[in-house]
Write a protein that holds these residues in place. Structure first.
Motif, PDB file in Angstrom:
ATOM      1  N   ARG A 389       0.763  -1.273   0.128  1.00 53.66           N
ATOM      2  CA  ARG A 389      -0.308  -0.260  -0.146  1.00 53.66           C
ATOM      3  C   ARG A 389       1.163   1.034   0.081  1.00 53.66           C
ATOM      4  O   ARG A 389       0.502   2.012  -0.486  1.00 53.66           O
ATOM      5  CB  ARG A 389      -0.561   0.001   1.011  1.00 53.66           C
ATOM      6  CG  ARG A 389      -1.968  -0.992   0.967  1.00 53.66           C
ATOM      7  CD  ARG A 389      -2.439  -1.034   2.491  1.00 53.66           C
ATOM      8  NE  ARG A 389      -3.814  -0.496   2.923  1.00 53.66           N
ATOM      9  CZ  ARG A 389      -3.632  -0.148   4.120  1.00 53.66           C
ATOM     10  NH1 ARG A 389      -3.910  -0.828   5.162  1.00 53.66           N
ATOM     11  NH2 ARG A 389      -4.654   0.961   5.040  1.00 53.66           N
ATOM     12  N   LEU A 390       1.911   1.099   1.244  1.00 50.19           N
ATOM     13  CA  LEU A 390       2.962   2.224   0.660  1.00 50.19           C
ATOM     14  C   LEU A 390       3.202   2.582  -0.769  1.00 50.19           C
ATOM     15  O   LEU A 390       3.672   3.774  -1.099  1.00 50.19           O
ATOM     16  CB  LEU A 390       3.863   1.944   1.660  1.00 50.19           C
ATOM     17  CG  LEU A 390       3.702   2.810   3.341  1.00 50.19           C
ATOM     18  CD1 LEU A 390       4.871   2.175   4.480  1.00 50.19           C
ATOM     19  CD2 LEU A 390       2.839   4.321   3.532  1.00 50.19           C
TER      20      LEU A 390
ATOM     21  N   TRP B 103       6.477   9.802   6.572  1.00 51.36           N
ATOM     22  CA  TRP B 103       4.910  10.098   7.907  1.00 51.36           C
ATOM     23  C   TRP B 103       3.231  10.705   7.385  1.00 51.36           C
ATOM     24  O   TRP B 103       2.926  10.299   7.461  1.00 51.36           O
ATOM     25  CB  TRP B 103       5.246  10.956   9.005  1.00 51.36           C
ATOM     26  CG  TRP B 103       6.679  10.273   9.383  1.00 51.36           C
ATOM     27  CD1 TRP B 103       7.622  11.126  10.047  1.00 51.36           C
ATOM     28  CD2 TRP B 103       6.561   9.509  10.465  1.00 51.36           C
ATOM     29  NE1 TRP B 103       8.451   9.701  10.761  1.00 51.36           N
ATOM     30  CE2 TRP B 103       7.609   9.308  10.893  1.00 51.36           C
ATOM     31  CE3 TRP B 103       5.261   8.335  11.128  1.00 51.36           C
ATOM     32  CZ2 TRP B 103       8.210   8.050  11.918  1.00 51.36           C
ATOM     33  CZ3 TRP B 103       5.281   7.180  11.932  1.00 51.36           C
ATOM     34  CH2 TRP B 103       6.943   7.083  12.653  1.00 51.36           C
ATOM     35  N   VAL B 104       3.414  11.506   6.314  1.00 49.36           N
ATOM     36  CA  VAL B 104       2.409  12.372   5.896  1.00 49.36           C
ATOM     37  C   VAL B 104       1.919  10.946   4.478  1.00 49.36           C
ATOM     38  O   VAL B 104       0.561  10.948   4.738  1.00 49.36           O
ATOM     39  CB  VAL B 104       2.182  13.409   5.281  1.00 49.36           C
ATOM     40  CG1 VAL B 104       0.930  13.539   4.262  1.00 49.36           C
ATOM     41  CG2 VAL B 104       3.254  14.516   5.491  1.00 49.36           C
ATOM     42  N   ARG B 108      -1.964   9.407   5.365  1.00 49.43           N
ATOM     43  CA  ARG B 108      -2.653   9.180   4.253  1.00 49.43           C
ATOM     44  C   ARG B 108      -2.737   7.715   3.718  1.00 49.43           C
ATOM     45  O   ARG B 108      -4.140   7.736   3.630  1.00 49.43           O
ATOM     46  CB  ARG B 108      -2.560   9.570   3.511  1.00 49.43           C
ATOM     47  CG  ARG B 108      -1.783  11.435   3.175  1.00 49.43           C
ATOM     48  CD  ARG B 108      -3.295  11.999   2.786  1.00 49.43           C
ATOM     49  NE  ARG B 108      -2.503  13.873   2.668  1.00 49.43           N
ATOM     50  CZ  ARG B 108      -2.827  14.860   3.314  1.00 49.43           C
ATOM     51  NH1 ARG B 108      -4.111  14.675   4.436  1.00 49.43           N
ATOM     52  NH2 ARG B 108      -2.313  15.829   2.958  1.00 49.43           N
ATOM     53  N   THR B 109      -2.079   6.393   3.829  1.00 47.42           N
ATOM     54  CA  THR B 109      -2.063   5.582   3.915  1.00 47.42           C
ATOM     55  C   THR B 109      -3.817   4.778   4.496  1.00 47.42           C
ATOM     56  O   THR B 109      -4.252   4.370   4.473  1.00 47.42           O
ATOM     57  CB  THR B 109      -1.388   4.511   4.068  1.00 47.42           C
ATOM     58  OG1 THR B 109       0.084   5.050   2.911  1.00 47.42           O
ATOM     59  CG2 THR B 109      -1.515   3.248   2.991  1.00 47.42           C
ATOM     60  N   SER B 113      -8.137  11.294   3.256  1.00 51.46           N
ATOM     61  CA  SER B 113      -8.465  12.850   3.515  1.00 51.46           C
ATOM     62  C   SER B 113      -8.732  13.083   5.091  1.00 51.46           C
ATOM     63  O   SER B 113      -8.763  14.297   5.209  1.00 51.46           O
ATOM     64  CB  SER B 113      -8.103  13.342   2.548  1.00 51.46           C
ATOM     65  OG  SER B 113      -9.840  12.922   2.122  1.00 51.46           O
ATOM     66  N   ASP B 114      -9.211  12.178   5.335  1.00 51.86           N
ATOM     67  CA  ASP B 114     -10.349  11.861   6.865  1.00 51.86           C
ATOM     68  C   ASP B 114      -9.476  12.248   8.590  1.00 51.86           C
ATOM     69  O   ASP B 114      -9.856  11.467   9.129  1.00 51.86           O
ATOM     70  CB  ASP B 114     -10.869  11.238   6.449  1.00 51.86           C
ATOM     71  CG  ASP B 114     -12.156  10.975   7.882  1.00 51.86           C
ATOM     72  OD1 ASP B 114     -12.427  12.080   8.643  1.00 51.86           O
ATOM     73  OD2 ASP B 114     -12.314   9.361   8.427  1.00 51.86           O
TER      74      ASP B 114
END
Lengths: 396, 208
Positions: A389-390, B103-104, B108-109, B113-114
């Motif tokens: 996923r990353l 880290w962002v 997000r993963t 965006s919630d």
């Protein structure tokens, strides 16, 4: 100092003055905070009860010392390494079955170790029983010093991380937090990071190695204890790059909790509390960051003799000891507070170990191995999924 | 203990490389103190604090995380549960700033965006050692569409504004995330902590 009656009087008085604080006597007297040094030089903050318990523990340690010395005197030094030596309890006329006496010795030893190895004998007994001595004997005498020389001045991610963590490892300890202490800890950790590059250095090992240094006294012995711990005593990959072994242990622990303490487990589940919240630190630091030093070392006494399943016993016991209080919680934060408070104040090792072994009951290494196998596949799948996923996010 | 009406409860997860000051920021906010002798965080640590704002009271649950790369695999479940992610870097350590992108992405993963993300450049007291300018921090935050602030936990600079900023961005009282009754006594406040708030919490038991 106080008899039980006067203790209760004081407690009542406190209750009258502070009606807000109506938890245990423990909590009521918690306001009287004193600072003191424990057996291994750690400064501990506790209340009057804690000081009393610690004094009792000191006395018990002395008594255990006498028992061990008496055994050395009667059975010979290193008797615990030779299970064939007839046990004195059988008397001279009863040495017909060497096998049987060996068995008796093993039982005696197991019981004895659960009651604690005296601090003066710890270095010697740990080194032999854990397998560290054997491990060391398979390499040239100069191995550790050669390794240190070879890695001197090297700069790697591991060494950088180690340097970050040296001053953050038991800060304030009279020896560990000195130039000398930092240097010794650094050498042990750096040397190990080169011995096993898969592990390198993982945060948590700093606490473990620091405590090993305090017990073993020499750097080299601490190094070998660390090696045997990571390579033989604990499950594989606890500290490697994705901590997969640690993930596995957490899941096995979760299942064990459901089996051994079903009421607690279902309550925690209902609150959305994941055991890894507290257990990650327990398993990675082997309780050294949570329990008082002598209690931690008593856990390690058993760990080095009986193996990694001991960690489950102890972790389960910590939950079990707080069953009633935990069942009353309504939120995650309270659960963590209860567990943190209890672990920090577990000055009496016997209180913990009695629950860990008598109340939690028998668990075979075999059963736990099977559960580990089962979880391993799941953990690997999940870690792999996360990586993918990353990566897919990176490609976008 | 007095029961009170449900408080709006929010989870904040603190992320970022090792030694950027995550624990220091939390400790400054919780106890208004700074210590040079923090122990390294292993795995995850938890603290909670009730914050009194002009128009409302919120309970913040702060999840402090270990900074070492390999601990990242342990963190997703905490990110998943959090409504706020505080991503910190050390203004005197460029690598820690570069790593905030990772880290962002991690956040997000898990949350898409919630989620509210705040980029925090800590250690502004290290004036001579600064490697990342405030503009760079600001630009990066804009690029990601997240909030930005510089702080110094050591000097006690901008810590309260950081949390006010977060509180202001939180969803309003009408969308209570908490459905459970809570005790007002904050067991996590140790002695030497913020005593005025402590008394306020113990005394205040209005059942509205």
């Amino acid at each position: 100092m106080f008899g039980p009656q006067s203790k209760r009087d004081i407690a009542l008085e406190w209750q009258a003055q502070f009606p807000m604080l109506r938890q245990s006597i423990h909590a009521r007297r918690a306001n009287l905070v004193v600072k003191f040094q424990d057996l291994y030089g750690f400064t501990v903050e506790g209340n009057v009860d804690d000081v009393n318990v610690l004094n009792e523990v000191r006395e018990k340690v002395r008594q255990q010392g006498r028992v061990w010395w008496a055994l050395e005197a009667s059975k010979g030094a290193n008797w615990y390494l030779k299970p064939q030596v007839p046990s004195i309890s059988e008397g001279i006329g009863l040495k017909s079955s060497l096998k049987f006496s060996g068995f008796v010795n093993a039982i005696t030893l197991k019981k004895l170790i659960r009651k604690g190895i005296p601090p003066v004998l710890r270095p010697k007994v740990w080194f032999s029983l854990s397998g560290a001595a054997k491990k060391k004997s398979t390499v040239p005498e100069s191995y550790y010093n050669d390794l240190l020389k070879a890695v001197e001045g090297m700069d790697t991610p591991a060494t950088r991380q180690i340097d970050h963590d040296l001053p953050r490892t038991f800060p304030g300890h009279p020896w560990l937090d000195t130039v000398e202490g930092h240097a010794a800890l650094r050498r042990v950790l750096v040397a190990y990071s080169f011995r096993d590059s898969d592990v390198g250095y993982c945060q948590g090992l700093n606490y473990v190695a620091a405590l090993l240094l305090l017990v073993m006294k020499t750097e080299e012995d601490a190094f070998w204890m660390l090696a045997v711990l990571l390579e033989n005593v604990l499950v594989n990959d606890c500290y490697t790059n994705n901590l997969s072994g640690c993930h596995v242990e957490q899941r096995v622990f979760k299942d064990l909790l459901a089996k051994k303490c079903p009421r607690i487990a279902s309550h925690l589940e209902a609150l959305g509390f994941n055991v890894s919240l507290v257990a990650t630190e327990w398993f990675l630091c082997l309780f050294s960051k949570s329990l008082p030093s002598e209690t931690t070392l008593r856990v390690w006494d058993v760990l080095f003799y009986e193996g990694a399943k001991v960690l489950f016993h102890v972790a389960l016991a910590i939950f079990k000891m707080n069953e009633n209080e935990l069942l009353l919680t309504h939120q995650v934060g309270d659960i963590i507070s209860i567990l943190q408070r209890t672990t920090h104040h577990l000055f009496d090792p016997d209180e913990l170990l009695t629950v860990a072994f008598d109340e939690i009951g028998f668990m075979t290494t075999n059963t736990i191995s099977k559960q580990r196998k089962k979880q391993e596949t799941e953990v690997m799948k999940e870690l792999d999924l996360r990586l993918r996923r990353l990566n897919s996010l990176n490609e976008k | 203990m007095a029961k009170v009406s449900p408080l709006a409860k929010y989870k904040l997860v603190f992320l970022g490389d090792q030694s950027v000051g995550k624990t220091s920021i939390i400790t400054r906010f919780m106890y208004d103190k700074f210590d040079t002798t923090y122990q390294a965080t292993i795995g995850i640590d938890f603290l909670s604090k009730t914050m009194y704002l002009e128009d409302r009271t919120v309970r913040l649950q702060l999840w402090d995380t270990a900074g070492q790369e390999r601990f990242r695999s342990l963190i997703p479940s905490y990110i998943r549960d959090s409504s706020v992610a505080v991503i910190a870097y050390d203004v005197a350590n460029r690598q820690s700033f570069l790593n905030t992108s990772k880290w962002v992405e991690e956040v997000r993963t898990e949350r898409g965006s919630d989620v509210i993300i705040v980029l925090v450049g800590n250690k502004t007291d290290l004036v001579d050692k600064r490697q990342v300018s405030i503009e760079e921090g600001d630009n990066k935050a804009r690029e990601f569409g997240i909030m930005f602030i510089e702080t110094s936990a050591k000097a006690g600079f901008n810590i309260k504004p950081l949390f006010r900023k977060i509180a202001a961005a939180l969803p309003g009282m009408e969308t209570l995330s908490s459905t459970k009754q809570e005790d007002m006594v904050d067991v996590n406040l140790k002695s030497g902590g913020n005593s005025s708030q402590n008394t306020e919490q113990q005394g205040g038991g209005c059942a509205c």
